[in-house]
Motif scaffolding. Structure first.
Motif, short mmCIF file in Angstrom:
data_model
loop_
_atom_site.label_atom_id
_atom_site.label_comp_id
_atom_site.label_asym_id
_atom_site.label_seq_id
_atom_site.Cartn_x
_atom_site.Cartn_y
_atom_site.Cartn_z
N ARG A 54 0.75 -1.30 0.05
CA ARG A 54 0.16 -0.06 -0.08
C ARG A 54 0.63 1.29 -0.04
O ARG A 54 0.52 2.12 -0.50
N GLY A 57 2.49 1.72 -3.36
CA GLY A 57 1.51 2.04 -4.02
C GLY A 57 1.05 3.50 -4.34
O GLY A 57 0.96 4.28 -5.15
N GLN A 58 1.07 4.17 -2.91
CA GLN A 58 0.58 5.42 -2.84
C GLN A 58 1.93 6.24 -3.16
O GLN A 58 1.78 7.40 -3.78
N GLU A 60 4.10 5.43 -5.69
CA GLU A 60 4.20 5.39 -7.26
C GLU A 60 2.81 6.36 -7.70
O GLU A 60 3.00 7.27 -8.55
N ALA A 61 1.69 6.39 -6.73
CA ALA A 61 0.74 7.34 -7.25
C ALA A 61 1.01 8.76 -7.21
O ALA A 61 0.74 9.55 -7.92
N VAL A 64 3.51 9.84 -10.02
CA VAL A 64 2.96 10.14 -11.37
C VAL A 64 1.73 11.27 -11.22
O VAL A 64 1.19 11.74 -12.28
N LYS A 66 -0.93 11.55 -9.35
CA LYS A 66 -2.42 11.30 -9.42
C LYS A 66 -3.07 12.15 -8.23
O LYS A 66 -2.86 12.48 -7.26
N VAL A 69 -3.84 12.35 -3.84
CA VAL A 69 -2.75 11.64 -2.91
C VAL A 69 -1.58 12.79 -2.56
O VAL A 69 -1.17 13.52 -3.41
#
Length: 107
Positions: A54, A57-58, A60-61, A64, A66, A69
């Protein structure tokens, strides 16, 4: 501690390794991993893995771009995952030390 009990313990650990690696294990090993210390250890490692996935994933978000976040949330989740990992390492070290101490006990 007798040799047969050590071999039984090794067999359980091999079964857990097979289950973790995606292989199949006997029903007795699966039942043993579902309860008791081995089961709790396995569930703890799964929670650790989930926490790390998790957090990554955050991160990486956020990288990029997103929306929704924030850097604060990413950093907090990364630190939580790091603390969980460090705790798991210390538990492993304590278990290894306890095992060594038991093996060095006179019979």
């Amino acid at each position: 501690m007798t040799i047969s009990s050590i071999e039984g313990m090794l067999q359980q650990l091999r079964g857990l390794a097979q289950v973790a690696g995606g292989g199949t294990a006997s029903q007795a090993t699966a039942a043993a991993s579902a309860s008791g210390f081995a089961g709790e250890l396995q569930r703890s490692l799964q929670r650790l893995n989930t926490s790390q996935e998790r957090a990554y994933g955050q991160a990486e978000a956020f990288e990029v771009g997103k929306p929704g976040v924030s850097l604060n949330d990413v950093m907090i989740d990364m630190q939580k995952a790091n603390i969980s990992f460090q705790t798991a390492v210390q538990v492993r070290n304590r278990l290894a030390a306890a095992y060594q101490e038991m093996m060095n006990m006179p019979v």
